[in-house]
Motif scaffolding. Structure first.
Motif, short mmCIF file in Angstrom:
data_model
loop_
_atom_site.label_atom_id
_atom_site.label_comp_id
_atom_site.label_asym_id
_atom_site.label_seq_id
_atom_site.Cartn_x
_atom_site.Cartn_y
_atom_site.Cartn_z
N VAL A 190 0.84 -1.21 0.00
CA VAL A 190 0.00 0.00 0.00
C VAL A 190 0.86 1.25 0.00
CG1 VAL A 190 -1.65 1.33 1.35
CG2 VAL A 190 -1.98 -1.12 1.07
N ILE A 191 1.92 1.24 0.81
CA ILE A 191 2.80 2.40 0.88
C ILE A 191 3.48 2.65 -0.47
CG2 ILE A 191 4.93 3.29 1.91
CD1 ILE A 191 4.12 1.88 4.51
N LEU A 192 4.04 1.59 -1.06
CA LEU A 192 4.74 1.75 -2.33
C LEU A 192 3.79 2.16 -3.45
CD1 LEU A 192 7.20 -1.30 -2.22
CD2 LEU A 192 7.72 1.12 -1.84
N TYR A 193 2.61 1.54 -3.50
CA TYR A 193 1.63 1.87 -4.55
C TYR A 193 1.20 3.33 -4.45
CZ TYR A 193 -2.76 1.62 -7.22
OH TYR A 193 -3.77 1.83 -8.11
N SER A 250 -3.87 5.30 -6.88
CA SER A 250 -4.22 4.76 -5.56
C SER A 250 -5.40 5.53 -4.96
CB SER A 250 -3.02 4.80 -4.62
OG SER A 250 -2.64 6.13 -4.34
N ALA A 251 -5.40 6.86 -5.17
CA ALA A 251 -6.51 7.65 -4.65
C ALA A 251 -7.82 7.25 -5.33
CB ALA A 251 -6.24 9.14 -4.87
N ASP A 252 -7.77 7.02 -6.64
CA ASP A 252 -8.98 6.60 -7.36
C ASP A 252 -9.45 5.23 -6.89
OD1 ASP A 252 -8.84 8.93 -8.80
OD2 ASP A 252 -7.87 8.01 -10.55
N ALA A 293 -13.07 4.39 -5.15
CA ALA A 293 -13.99 3.38 -5.69
C ALA A 293 -14.36 2.35 -4.62
CB ALA A 293 -13.37 2.69 -6.89
N MET A 294 -13.39 1.97 -3.79
CA MET A 294 -13.66 1.02 -2.71
C MET A 294 -14.67 1.61 -1.73
SD MET A 294 -9.76 -0.31 -2.04
CE MET A 294 -10.16 -1.08 -0.49
N LEU A 319 -8.31 13.25 2.97
CA LEU A 319 -9.27 12.67 3.89
C LEU A 319 -10.05 11.53 3.25
CD1 LEU A 319 -10.60 12.81 6.68
CD2 LEU A 319 -12.15 14.54 5.77
N ASN A 320 -10.38 11.64 1.96
CA ASN A 320 -11.18 10.60 1.30
C ASN A 320 -10.46 9.26 1.29
OD1 ASN A 320 -13.40 12.21 0.76
ND2 ASN A 320 -12.57 12.94 -1.19
N SER A 321 -9.15 9.27 1.00
CA SER A 321 -8.39 8.02 0.98
C SER A 321 -8.28 7.42 2.38
CB SER A 321 -7.00 8.24 0.38
OG SER A 321 -7.07 8.45 -1.00
N LEU A 322 -8.08 8.28 3.38
CA LEU A 322 -8.02 7.79 4.75
C LEU A 322 -9.33 7.12 5.14
CD1 LEU A 322 -6.30 10.88 6.43
CD2 LEU A 322 -5.28 8.62 6.14
#
Length: 535
Positions: free
Chosen positions: A40-43, A51-53, A57-58, A485-488
């Motif tokens: 996750v960190i590397l991606y 990764s944000a997208d 989506a998730m 904030l959205n990714s978190l």
């Protein structure tokens, strides 16, 4: 069914631990969680937009299809706590009749609250009531229960009830269920302090194999993402306060610098352990929080705020059935963006907070544990939300804080403090409060993740704990910088969903464990009476 308590056998669990580079780990749990965390960190570093997208989506997928399930799980866990606490099972003492608590009630409660949601309350304590108030005034699907268009008094009541709903009984019940499960099987059945132990009455010896490994991998990942969400929020708000106080621009470099400083302080706290690290910081933070709370109360509309406290509790219970309804909602903007997100976040935090609760709760009765872990923090949360939330709404209504409605979530606390006397001093205190909550949450989370990946052991070397300290911090940083904030939030929601299923099964295992203990107590009492009928 055979009596599972007569044949408790941990099998080879714990014996599969390996010593790698001076560390003691369970490879079946440590390796997959470490690899997934690193991935996750590397991606997120290599492809931040992608990764944000993906995380967005998730989040939208889980909310669209499983919002009803997450809300239903929260309702069921709350009912479980109430029934167990009020039943004869509530008299069972964790650790047996002769067990005594290791900590005073003040220390115990301070650590419970600090590990649970202290940093979240500071972040959302102004922003959420203000957001719901503005939305309720406008009315529509983005407001709690459709809002109260054009009615400021009704909009205030609705905003506060909705905010309290998100932060009181339901989330603490989620934590209490998990903590109770850890404590019962560790202290009363002498099983490892791990998630899988609570499933022994349901699945038997299978929990010591791959099925148990899967449970703990999911629990560790949920804990990492839930904790990373909190640390990201704390870093955002602390940076906003520093910007407000000293004019330091908020940038990726400044946020990284702040988190690096906090990582060093957290390392010192981890090295000090619970007694010399978390306990001291938690108690200090409770006094700092109390001082800030009393200051806002004393300099605000004090009589109104005191009256609002009781009114908010009444409105909360009045609207509780509607707010907790999992289906047929017409307020999707509020329901999905706030309550469902919170429920997934609380569930993702449950293994971390629950295990920490268990580690500091030896000698408490089940009833005392549930009351201390659910009712007392809820009341403190309502007090905090009432004073900061209602003070903010009162300032908006009086035209004293025109910038409050336009400010971002992380800056709204400082905008409120800017309307009160001694703004520079109180803002500095608020930053200190956030940073101490930051450290206690990061520290206690690191200790819990380390225990879960080491076969339930708590005597692991410092270097092993440091790995998880940086794993949690690393994920929090990359998610914050790549998607904000959205990714978190998406990380917490995605990991909270599978864990919700695990918590439901855990309730069944815990109930079987408590019923077994109660039956044993009744049998001993009957034996004593038969030997001495006059007793």
């Amino acid at each position: 069914m055979a009596d599972w308590t007569k044949d408790i056998d941990p099998g080879a669990y714990g014996q599969s631990n390996r010593r790698w580079g001076g560390m003691i780990v369970n490879p079946a749990v440590f390796v997959p969680t470490a690899l997934i965390s690193l991935t996750v960190i590397l991606y997120s570093v290599i492809a931040p937009q992608s990764s944000a997208d993906l995380f967005a989506a998730m989040r939208s997928g889980v909310v669209a299809h499983f919002d009803w399930f997450l809300m239903s799980v929260g309702n069921l866990l709350l009912l479980f706590c109430i029934v167990v606490a009020l039943s004869p099972l509530g008299r069972i003492r964790l650790g047996g009749k002769g067990a005594t608590p290791d900590y005073s009630r003040l220390s115990w409660f301070s650590m419970l609250f600090g590990a649970g949601m202290g940093i979240g309350l500071v972040f959302y304590g102004v922003g959420e009531p203000v957001t719901h108030f503005i939305a309720s005034l406008a009315g529509g699907g983005g407001a709690p229960l459709g809002g109260a268009a054009g009615d400021p008094a009704a909009a205030r009541s609705l905003a506060m009830a909705a905010t309290i709903f998100d932060w009181s009984l339901h989330p603490w019940a989620i934590f209490a269920v998990t903590g109770l499960a850890f404590a019962v099987f560790a202290y009363d059945f002498n099983m490892p302090l791990s998630m899988r132990s609570a499933f022994y009455p349901v699945f038997g010896k299978a929990v010591w194999g791959r099925a148990g490994d899967l449970i703990e991998v999911l629990a560790v990942l949920a804990t990492i993402f839930g904790l990373a969400t909190s640390l990201g929020l704390g870093a955002q708000q602390a940076m906003a306060g520093i910007t407000y106080l000293y004019g330091v621009a908020s940038s990726p470099a400044s946020i990284l610098g702040l988190i690096a400083i906090m990582a060093a302080i957290t390392f010192l706290s981890v090295r000090g352990g619970i007694d010399r690290g978390i306990r001291i910081l938690s108690e200090a933070n409770m006094w700092v929080a109390l001082a800030l709370l009393l200051f806002v109360l004393a300099t605000g509309p004090v009589l109104q705020l005191l009256g609002d406290f009781l009114a908010n509790i009444v409105n909360y219970f009045k609207l509780l059935p509607a707010l907790s309804n999992p289906v047929g909602r017409t307020d999707a903007g509020f329901y999905d963006d706030w309550s469902v997100y919170y429920w997934a976040w609380w569930i993702s935090w449950a293994p971390f907070v629950g295990m920490f609760m268990a580690r500091i709760s030896l000698g408490r009765t089940v009833r005392e544990f549930i009351a201390g872990a659910m009712i007392a923090p809820s009341l403190l949360g309502i007090i905090w939300l009432t004073i900061f939330g209602d003070a903010s709404i009162a300032a908006i209504s009086a035209g004293q804080a025109p910038g409050l409605t336009q400010a971002s979530l992380e800056t709204q606390l400082f905008v409120l403090l800017g309307t009160l006397p001694f703004a520079q001093i109180t803002s500095l205190v608020a930053v200190a409060l956030i940073l101490i909550f930051f450290v206690t949450g990061w520290d206690s989370g690191t200790l819990v993740i380390d225990t879960m990946t080491a076969g339930g052991r708590t005597d692991t070397p410092l270097r092993q704990k440091v790995i998880w300290l940086f794993a949690v911090g690393g994920i929090g940083v990359v998610l914050l910088l790549s998607g904000g904030l959205n990714s978190l939030q998406a990380g917490a929601i995605a990991t909270g969903l599978p864990l919700a299923v695990i918590l439901l099964v855990m309730c069944w295992g815990t109930l079987k464990g408590l019923l077994s203990l109660h039956s044993a107590d009744q049998a001993r009492l009957a034996a004593v009476i038969s030997e001495d009928p006059d007793r």
